[in-house]
Scaffold this active site. Structure first.
Site, PDB file in Angstrom:
ATOM      1  N   ASP A   1      10.684 -37.990  25.586  1.00 52.51           N
ATOM      2  CA  ASP A   1      11.878 -37.989  24.727  1.00 52.51           C
ATOM      3  C   ASP A   1      11.493 -38.213  23.266  1.00 52.51           C
ATOM      4  O   ASP A   1      10.777 -39.157  22.946  1.00 52.51           O
ATOM      5  CB  ASP A   1      12.793 -39.124  25.217  1.00 52.51           C
ATOM      6  CG  ASP A   1      14.187 -39.076  24.625  1.00 52.51           C
ATOM      7  OD1 ASP A   1      14.368 -38.510  23.522  1.00 52.51           O
ATOM      8  OD2 ASP A   1      15.110 -39.620  25.262  1.00 52.51           O
TER       9      ASP A   1
ATOM     10  N   HIS B   1      13.839 -38.288  20.585  1.00 53.10           N
ATOM     11  CA  HIS B   1      14.960 -38.688  19.721  1.00 53.10           C
ATOM     12  C   HIS B   1      14.602 -39.936  18.927  1.00 53.10           C
ATOM     13  O   HIS B   1      14.531 -41.033  19.475  1.00 53.10           O
ATOM     14  CB  HIS B   1      16.213 -38.910  20.560  1.00 53.10           C
ATOM     15  CG  HIS B   1      16.778 -37.638  21.126  1.00 53.10           C
ATOM     16  ND1 HIS B   1      16.370 -37.120  22.332  1.00 53.10           N
ATOM     17  CD2 HIS B   1      17.704 -36.775  20.629  1.00 53.10           C
ATOM     18  CE1 HIS B   1      17.025 -35.988  22.567  1.00 53.10           C
ATOM     19  NE2 HIS B   1      17.840 -35.749  21.549  1.00 53.10           N
TER      20      HIS B   1
HETATM   21  C1  B12 Z   1      19.828 -35.364  16.807  1.00 51.48           C
HETATM   22  C2  B12 Z   1      19.661 -34.907  18.238  1.00 51.48           C
HETATM   23  C3  B12 Z   1      18.522 -34.183  18.553  1.00 51.48           C
HETATM   24  C4  B12 Z   1      17.421 -33.899  17.546  1.00 51.48           C
HETATM   25  C5  B12 Z   1      16.470 -35.101  17.566  1.00 51.48           C
HETATM   26  C6  B12 Z   1      15.626 -35.215  16.337  1.00 51.48           C
HETATM   27  C7  B12 Z   1      14.724 -36.383  16.476  1.00 51.48           C
HETATM   28  N1  B12 Z   1      13.484 -36.148  16.722  1.00 51.48           N
HETATM   29  O1  B12 Z   1      15.193 -37.502  16.421  1.00 51.48           O
HETATM   30  C8  B12 Z   1      16.788 -32.640  18.180  1.00 51.48           C
HETATM   31  C9  B12 Z   1      17.540 -31.431  17.662  1.00 51.48           C
HETATM   32  C10 B12 Z   1      15.312 -32.411  17.933  1.00 51.48           C
HETATM   33  C11 B12 Z   1      17.149 -32.854  19.630  1.00 51.48           C
HETATM   34  C12 B12 Z   1      16.423 -32.329  20.682  1.00 51.48           C
HETATM   35  C13 B12 Z   1      16.821 -32.404  22.008  1.00 51.48           C
HETATM   36  N2  B12 Z   1      17.959 -32.948  22.470  1.00 51.48           N
HETATM   37 CO1  B12 Z   1      19.087 -33.977  21.444  1.00 51.48          CO
HETATM   38  N3  B12 Z   1      20.517 -34.856  20.474  1.00 51.48           N
HETATM   39  C14 B12 Z   1      20.656 -35.205  19.227  1.00 51.48           C
HETATM   40  C15 B12 Z   1      22.044 -35.840  19.018  1.00 51.48           C
HETATM   41  C16 B12 Z   1      22.947 -34.775  18.437  1.00 51.48           C
HETATM   42  C17 B12 Z   1      22.098 -37.067  18.140  1.00 51.48           C
HETATM   43  C18 B12 Z   1      21.117 -38.161  18.474  1.00 51.48           C
HETATM   44  C19 B12 Z   1      21.133 -39.149  17.343  1.00 51.48           C
HETATM   45  O2  B12 Z   1      20.298 -39.108  16.457  1.00 51.48           O
HETATM   46  N4  B12 Z   1      22.170 -40.006  17.303  1.00 51.48           N
HETATM   47  C20 B12 Z   1      22.349 -41.025  16.282  1.00 51.48           C
HETATM   48  C21 B12 Z   1      21.716 -42.340  16.736  1.00 51.48           C
HETATM   49  C22 B12 Z   1      21.971 -43.395  15.674  1.00 51.48           C
HETATM   50  O3  B12 Z   1      22.347 -42.729  17.953  1.00 51.48           O
HETATM   51  P1  B12 Z   1      21.598 -42.804  19.362  1.00 51.48           P
HETATM   52  O4  B12 Z   1      20.388 -41.941  19.356  1.00 51.48           O
HETATM   53  O5  B12 Z   1      22.577 -42.569  20.424  1.00 51.48           O
HETATM   54  O6  B12 Z   1      21.125 -44.338  19.449  1.00 51.48           O
HETATM   55  C23 B12 Z   1      22.048 -45.402  19.306  1.00 51.48           C
HETATM   56  C24 B12 Z   1      22.672 -45.879  20.603  1.00 51.48           C
HETATM   57  O7  B12 Z   1      22.612 -44.937  21.660  1.00 51.48           O
HETATM   58  C25 B12 Z   1      22.007 -47.159  20.938  1.00 51.48           C
HETATM   59  N5  B12 Z   1      20.809 -47.135  21.788  1.00 51.48           N
HETATM   60  C26 B12 Z   1      19.883 -46.178  22.004  1.00 51.48           C
HETATM   61  N6  B12 Z   1      18.918 -46.619  22.794  1.00 51.48           N
HETATM   62  C27 B12 Z   1      19.205 -47.896  23.092  1.00 51.48           C
HETATM   63  C28 B12 Z   1      18.537 -48.833  23.867  1.00 51.48           C
HETATM   64  C29 B12 Z   1      19.071 -50.118  23.998  1.00 51.48           C
HETATM   65  C30 B12 Z   1      18.354 -51.118  24.833  1.00 51.48           C
HETATM   66  C31 B12 Z   1      20.272 -50.433  23.337  1.00 51.48           C
HETATM   67  C32 B12 Z   1      20.822 -51.748  23.465  1.00 51.48           C
HETATM   68  C33 B12 Z   1      20.944 -49.502  22.571  1.00 51.48           C
HETATM   69  C34 B12 Z   1      20.404 -48.230  22.460  1.00 51.48           C
HETATM   70  O8  B12 Z   1      21.676 -47.651  19.673  1.00 51.48           O
HETATM   71  C35 B12 Z   1      21.281 -46.570  18.817  1.00 51.48           C
HETATM   72  C36 B12 Z   1      21.579 -46.947  17.397  1.00 51.48           C
HETATM   73  O9  B12 Z   1      22.974 -47.131  17.201  1.00 51.48           O
HETATM   74  C37 B12 Z   1      22.431 -36.203  20.485  1.00 51.48           C
HETATM   75  C38 B12 Z   1      23.935 -36.164  20.817  1.00 51.48           C
HETATM   76  C39 B12 Z   1      24.759 -37.176  20.092  1.00 51.48           C
HETATM   77  N7  B12 Z   1      24.537 -38.446  20.267  1.00 51.48           N
HETATM   78  O10 B12 Z   1      25.628 -36.790  19.356  1.00 51.48           O
HETATM   79  C40 B12 Z   1      21.703 -35.129  21.286  1.00 51.48           C
HETATM   80  C41 B12 Z   1      21.261 -35.403  22.726  1.00 51.48           C
HETATM   81  C42 B12 Z   1      20.760 -36.829  22.856  1.00 51.48           C
HETATM   82  N8  B12 Z   1      20.160 -34.447  22.913  1.00 51.48           N
HETATM   83  C43 B12 Z   1      20.123 -33.935  24.106  1.00 51.48           C
HETATM   84  C44 B12 Z   1      19.169 -33.000  24.568  1.00 51.48           C
HETATM   85  C45 B12 Z   1      19.363 -32.462  25.960  1.00 51.48           C
HETATM   86  C46 B12 Z   1      18.129 -32.572  23.782  1.00 51.48           C
HETATM   87  C47 B12 Z   1      17.067 -31.585  24.190  1.00 51.48           C
HETATM   88  C48 B12 Z   1      16.464 -31.768  25.575  1.00 51.48           C
HETATM   89  C49 B12 Z   1      17.566 -30.162  24.273  1.00 51.48           C
HETATM   90  C50 B12 Z   1      18.066 -29.593  23.049  1.00 51.48           C
HETATM   91  N9  B12 Z   1      19.348 -29.773  22.848  1.00 51.48           N
HETATM   92  O11 B12 Z   1      17.288 -28.960  22.338  1.00 51.48           O
HETATM   93  C51 B12 Z   1      16.003 -31.838  23.103  1.00 51.48           C
HETATM   94  C52 B12 Z   1      15.094 -32.930  23.630  1.00 51.48           C
HETATM   95  C53 B12 Z   1      13.743 -32.936  23.077  1.00 51.48           C
HETATM   96  C54 B12 Z   1      13.011 -34.111  23.661  1.00 51.48           C
HETATM   97  N10 B12 Z   1      11.905 -33.875  24.305  1.00 51.48           N
HETATM   98  O12 B12 Z   1      13.464 -35.242  23.565  1.00 51.48           O
HETATM   99  C55 B12 Z   1      21.248 -34.423  24.961  1.00 51.48           C
HETATM  100  C56 B12 Z   1      20.868 -35.389  26.058  1.00 51.48           C
HETATM  101  C57 B12 Z   1      21.605 -35.001  27.301  1.00 51.48           C
HETATM  102  C58 B12 Z   1      21.886 -36.015  28.312  1.00 51.48           C
HETATM  103  N11 B12 Z   1      21.399 -37.236  28.231  1.00 51.48           N
HETATM  104  O13 B12 Z   1      22.617 -35.645  29.227  1.00 51.48           O
HETATM  105  C59 B12 Z   1      22.237 -34.992  23.884  1.00 51.48           C
HETATM  106  C60 B12 Z   1      23.126 -36.135  24.368  1.00 51.48           C
HETATM  107  C61 B12 Z   1      23.121 -33.803  23.455  1.00 51.48           C
HETATM  108  C62 B12 Z   1      23.894 -33.200  24.593  1.00 51.48           C
HETATM  109  N12 B12 Z   1      25.114 -33.647  24.837  1.00 51.48           N
HETATM  110  O14 B12 Z   1      23.414 -32.304  25.247  1.00 51.48           O
HETATM  111  N13 B12 Z   1      18.248 -33.643  19.760  1.00 51.48           N
END
Ligand code: B12
Ligand code: B12
Lengths: 145, 480, 480, 145
Positions: A14, A16
């Site tokens: 992963d 992200h």
């Molecule tokens: C930006 C993004 C990308 C970027 C990532 C860039 C990078 N290198 O960081 C790119 C475009 C490269 C990408 C690629 C992929 N992505 Co993407 N991505 C996203 C997106 C839109 C936003 C993620 C993000 O930055 N959020 C903002 C941050 C601040 O929030 P967060 O990551 O959720 O983390 C917060 C909380 O979750 C929490 N949290 C996280 N971890 C933990 C752990 C603990 C212990 C605690 C307490 C809290 C906590 O705190 C964080 C801070 O507030 C999400 C969907 C979304 N959320 O809207 C999809 C998403 C995560 N991606 C997804 C997927 C499938 C992929 C890909 C496999 C396929 C693709 N779409 O190309 C690839 C994966 C590549 C890989 N090997 O990992 C899926 C995951 C699907 C699932 N779980 O069912 C999502 C959900 C989109 C979707 N609905 O399909 N992605």
């Protein structure tokens, strides 16, 4: 009294990185000691970092959907490594697809995680929980916020 | 660097095809024949060029599941119910890391559980024949979408399998998608992929190539993603690629987004011509907001719609569509179709409206041109006019630097933040080769926001901006 | 016509209040007191003026069910879950026709069946006390929304009941909402309503009045709805109304819609000043597309979003929100909240972006000004400077003419159709008092479309345009 | 052979005029004889128009949500007036809210309507049905399209 130490990372294949950055920043802001092993970390990477730093907790992120497969067995590895009682939290988008949260939480609790968090959890929420859990375990009385 | 020598290329192919048993199914002569007998309707570039000529914006989802029969059903549904113009096959994350064993495991678990345990379709494990089953089952053309640093085997198998469009690039599928893979290596891997496409091209088979525009998807300033798209265009053209779709991820400020799409094609064509590639056709791809989405589905529809608006008004050739489940997980097919239908309605309602060239639009375009020029010139200088060398050295030097990228080959000093109108500016330039004029522009824009929010311009703005759209805003204004 | 004489007004009140037993509950002195003790937060005009000053766009749903407890629950939900800034109470159709007996029957059936058998809230039947229960149960201000040709008793009861905003007008709640009610009569009824509001105003109670802008909601050219809004503004000001929200129903072409909202306030203020009303505050109301919606909810979200975009970019003071159930029936509360949330997200994302004054925008505004001027001058001429008389005579003469209106007092010769960019133009001018310049403009615009569609400009275009948005388009292009 | 005659109108206190205009236009285009009594028509208006013109069918529109109350009893009125076997169609947004179509259809069939149509029905669909129904009844063999 030591600062609480958290090992932070994103498991499996992963990449992200954004949430991971924010978690690191928030944990530090809250006064914790953070070891951020970053994205694409294996279970062994987590264990090694925890062993090296005597961490109190491991925070595992999984966003990309393979969390169910990647996170399985981490508790067992902790036990093997002699840190069986370390706090294990998981968060992010832990499974594939939009699923009922209670189901996912149960799944991760069953896998030996102390807590699991749904998408969109703010760092503050989990930091407060961490404080409580550490307080309950009684080895520290530090309060992060 | 020039075009990879044919003999050397053919020798490398033999090694690549040994990466997994299915590699042995690839017979490129037979594959060329297969392509030549394909229905013209099923070739991506035909649809793209027609859309470009008619000033239409095509819509395309992301979609991929572990099992072929399910994958076909899913794509059919997105075509029939979702009205998709182009279809994808999104590859799972294990395959993207060449972890074909883990992918195999995922296939097994999926078969047992009856639901996809992989976040995409593991094309390598299934091989050429299954790919063709997919292609043949669907009435519209298909593209491979992934995020694979080393996609040589994936390209061999899927192109032989009848796909006519392949996403990715040596930079755009490394920096945002990998942690420790060297840029030198991925550029080489992708020169191979481009050479493969060039090889098909020489044989009269038209495959489209699409660098991944949005990079990390999170507040990437247009000049950064444009520069990388241009370098990848030059790299591709060098290997004989003739059809390029260049992408850009929506930032959310309409004028900046329109300026970005309009300059993307213009600048790419400019540099392609400048370096001697006169016969490359450029189309554009607009990605609806690629950063964190709102959890609430109604709000997600708004973000999707606003992306569709910017795509239509900027007249992008195609738009890649998000779904109301974005923040939650891989969408159900229904949610996926919903995102498509919302987008289709917007694109249809806006296709005849156009947008005027205004002062603000002109200014945004001017700044993008200026910034791209300063970056590309420096890259080519560092690389002694070789874009590959230039890219590697520029990433080392921070001349190219992608915000929030996981790769250790990315310096990671650049920090973006929104200005008072929501356009993405530079808060921290890192080592970007910008002159005073450019910096003064960004500084001013951010200072304006500071004044309007009555707080210091700083990292807290970045954090707030990262959360903003997910929380229902565009600009991360201080709360309370 | 001037302000209705106080004595005469008070005498008429006694008669009006006898229309239904609940009329007896109205004690205007007590009501004035009630209003004066109301929380400032609960007065619509406070919120509107603040929003206007801060250049925000507030969001408001439509909602009303038969039973008070259910109605309160519904509104609370729309505030809490839907993030509504302002709340409505939409009145049922029997009450709108003064059929209080049928409304009583609807209440009974609703109580028996446990679901609302009325398409709105029958405020007259419930009376003052129940209205106040509603007002008091909610933390934001409420407006009465209806469609009642003779709303005298409804106004008496709801204003005494604590509502601080009342929609409608002698023209706008007759022509689109009635078949055989004379315009002379409804203008008189509404002079009464305005006089009542003016009376409250004299006593220091600020009630906002909102003429119903969208009329039939279906391809109404801006100059038609603007002219009627201006006449109703003059009629209201004449009776002492000081706060006016003027509405416009989205047509779908962004530039035309922005031009419409921008000119609406400007023109209304111009004519109010011209006729000596210097102290009237004008705010604007944007209605998301009021014509036929797509059945598909994802597509409905797109239409809702596009309406929100136009509302935000034109900086309307508030936007009235549609729901994803629009084509199907009165929305569930969830669907209603969904429309609100989509709108809120768009409005939030766009509030800082603004829109530039472009050549096309200037032209649209110029044409609207010109057309309104020609209409209003003729109306005032026919009415010997009395807007009431002018309106009556102008409708007779077809100087005012609303497309697709059911009223027999509407000539119904005017036919609108979209031009090649989707802006609404005149296909048939009927007897509108337009000069050559105006007609040449519209003719040219439609001719352009004819050429681009290779068909005659004619009624088939109107039919196709009526269906278009419901079928996923903006312009009703010939099929196949 | 006479032209088929349809009485068309919008029932109750309903003022939705646009669909009514289009229905009139489409029926005429299809070669039928249309008596359009317009919006806000009572049950008696429909009966009287049908009696006066010897209509073959009555097309009732109801958009505004009170259709269930307004349309009830029309069949009985037809019977009383001696035109008990006239074809009765209803269409529009017949009930309040988004409800399962089969439920609504059953409701209107139960009220004596020969056919009922869901929101968004195109005129052509119903015109074809009308042709069939009239053909079945055997009194005419005219084909509208
Ligand atoms: C930006 C993004 C990308 C970027 C990532 C860039 C990078 N290198 O960081 C790119 C475009 C490269 C990408 C690629 C992929 N992505 Co993407 N991505 C996203 C997106 C839109 C936003 C993620 C993000 O930055 N959020 C903002 C941050 C601040 O929030 P967060 O990551 O959720 O983390 C917060 C909380 O979750 C929490 N949290 C996280 N971890 C933990 C752990 C603990 C212990 C605690 C307490 C809290 C906590 O705190 C964080 C801070 O507030 C999400 C969907 C979304 N959320 O809207 C999809 C998403 C995560 N991606 C997804 C997927 C499938 C992929 C890909 C496999 C396929 C693709 N779409 O190309 C690839 C994966 C590549 C890989 N090997 O990992 C899926 C995951 C699907 C699932 N779980 O069912 C999502 C959900 C989109 C979707 N609905 O399909 N992605
Ligand atoms: C435009 C409109 C208005 C305009 C009408 C102007 C006018 N005088 O014509 C205005 C703004 C005035 C208005 C007022 C009201 N409206 Co209104 N309106 C609409 C809207 C948006 C479009 C209607 C339309 O013109 N459609 C285009 C035409 C071509 O389609 P159509 O009318 O559906 O007719 C076609 C088919 O249904 C079919 N058909 C119709 N009848 C029949 C009969 C037969 C036998 C057959 C075979 C076929 C058939 O063929 C027609 C032609 O293709 C609809 C929602 C929608 N559909 O998107 C709401 C809608 C009909 N309105 C509604 C309501 C509640 C009202 C109001 C009570 C409240 C309000 N919102 O202010 C008032 C009612 C006033 C009154 N006493 O009637 C509701 C009805 C709710 C329900 N049934 O549950 C709707 C569905 C909106 C909603 N979801 O809440 N409305």
């Amino acid at each position: 009294m030591d600062k609480t130490t958290v090992v932070l990372g994103v498991i499996g294949a992963d990449v992200h990185a954004v949430g991971n950055r924010i978690l690191e920043y928030s944990l530090k802001q809250a006064g914790l000691n953070v070891i951020n092993i970053g994205v694409m970390s294996s279970q062994n990477d987590f264990i090694n970092a925890a062993l090296e730093t005597g961490a109190d907790a491991i925070w595992v992120s999984s966003l990309y959907g393979h969390g169910e497969m990647d996170c399985r067995g981490l508790r067992e590895k902790c036990l093997e490594a002699g840190i069986g009682d370390i706090l294990l939290y998981a968060g992010g988008n832990l499974v594939i697809g939009k699923r009922d949260w209670p189901y996912v939480e149960e799944l991760f609790r069953g896998m030996g995680y102390d807590r699991a968090y749904p998408p969109g959890t703010l760092p503050e929420t989990a930091i407060i929980d961490l404080e409580k859990d550490i307080y309950k375990k009684g080895d520290k009385n530090w309060r992060p916020c | 660097m020039a075009m990879i020598d044919k003999e050397k290329f053919l020798a490398e192919r033999q090694k690549v095809l040994q990466g997994w048993p299915t590699g042995q199914e690839v017979d490129i002569k037979e594959a060329i024949n297969y392509h030549k007998n394909m229905d013209q309707e099923k070739i991506v570039i035909n649809k793209l060029l027609q859309a470009r000529a008619e000033r239409l914006t095509l819509i395309q989802p992301r979609a991929g599941v572990a099992l072929p029969a399910e994958h076909i059903k899913l794509l059919k549904y997105l075509y029939e119910e979702g009205e998709a113009d182009l279809l994808p096959t999104t590859i799972d994350s294990y395959t993207r890391q060449n972890q074909y064993r883990e992918a195999e495991q995922g296939i097994k678990e999926s078969e047992e559980l009856g639901r996809s345990m992989l976040n995409g379709f593991p094309a390598v494990n299934y091989g050429v024949k299954v790919c063709r089953q997919i292609i043949e089952a669907l009435p519209v053309p298909l593209q491979v979408r992934h995020g694979t640093p080393d996609a040589r085997l994936l390209a061999e198998i899927t192109l032989a399998g009848g796909f006519t469009d392949f996403e990715g690039g040596g930079i755009s599928y490394n920096i945002p998608y990998a942690k420790k893979v060297s840029l030198e290596a991925t550029i080489k891997y992708w020169q191979y992929v481009d050479r493969l496409v060039g090889y098909y091209q020489e044989e009269g088979v038209r495959i489209n190539r699409e660098p991944f525009g949005p990079l990390t998807g999170t507040l990437v300033p247009p000049s950064i993603s444009h520069s990388i798209a241009i370098i990848e265009s030059l790299l591709a053209a060098e290997q004989g690629v003739k059809y390029l779709s260049l992408g850009y991820g929506q930032n959310g400020n309409l004028i900046q987004d329109v300026a970005a799409v309009q300059t993307l094609r213009e600048l790419a064509e400019h540099y392609l011509h400048k370096y001697g590639y006169e016969d490359v056709e450029v189309t554009t791809v607009f990605h609806q907001w690629m950063g964190g989405f709102p959890q609430d589905e109604s709000k997600a529809y708004a973000v999707i719609s606003w992306g569709a608006v910017a795509a239509a008004l900027s007249n992008a050739t195609k738009v890649i569509v998000k779904t109301p489940h974005e923040a939650m997980g891989i969408p159900t097919r229904e949610a996926n179709a919903s995102g498509l239908k919302t987008t289709k309605q917007i694109v249809n309602m806006l296709c005849d409206q156009g947008i005027e060239q205004t002062t603000r639009l002109d200014l945004e375009k001017k700044m993008i041109r200026l910034e791209v020029k300063q970056i590309i010139e420096k890259v080519m200088e560092l690389g002694d006019d070789d874009p590959a060398l230039g890219a590697v050295r520029s990433f080392e030097a921070g001349i190219l630097d992608v915000p929030f990228a996981p790769s250790s080959y990315n310096v990671g000093k650049v920090l973006p933040a929104r200005d008072d109108r929501g356009a993405v500016r530079f808060l921290n330039y890192g080592d970007l080769p910008f002159d005073r004029e450019v910096k003064a522009f960004h500084d001013d824009k951010l200072a304006e926001r500071g004044v309007s929010e009555d707080r210091d311009v700083g990292f807290q703005m970045v954090i707030d901006d990262i959360y903003a759209i997910g929380k229902g805003m565009l600009i991360g204004r201080p709360r309370g």
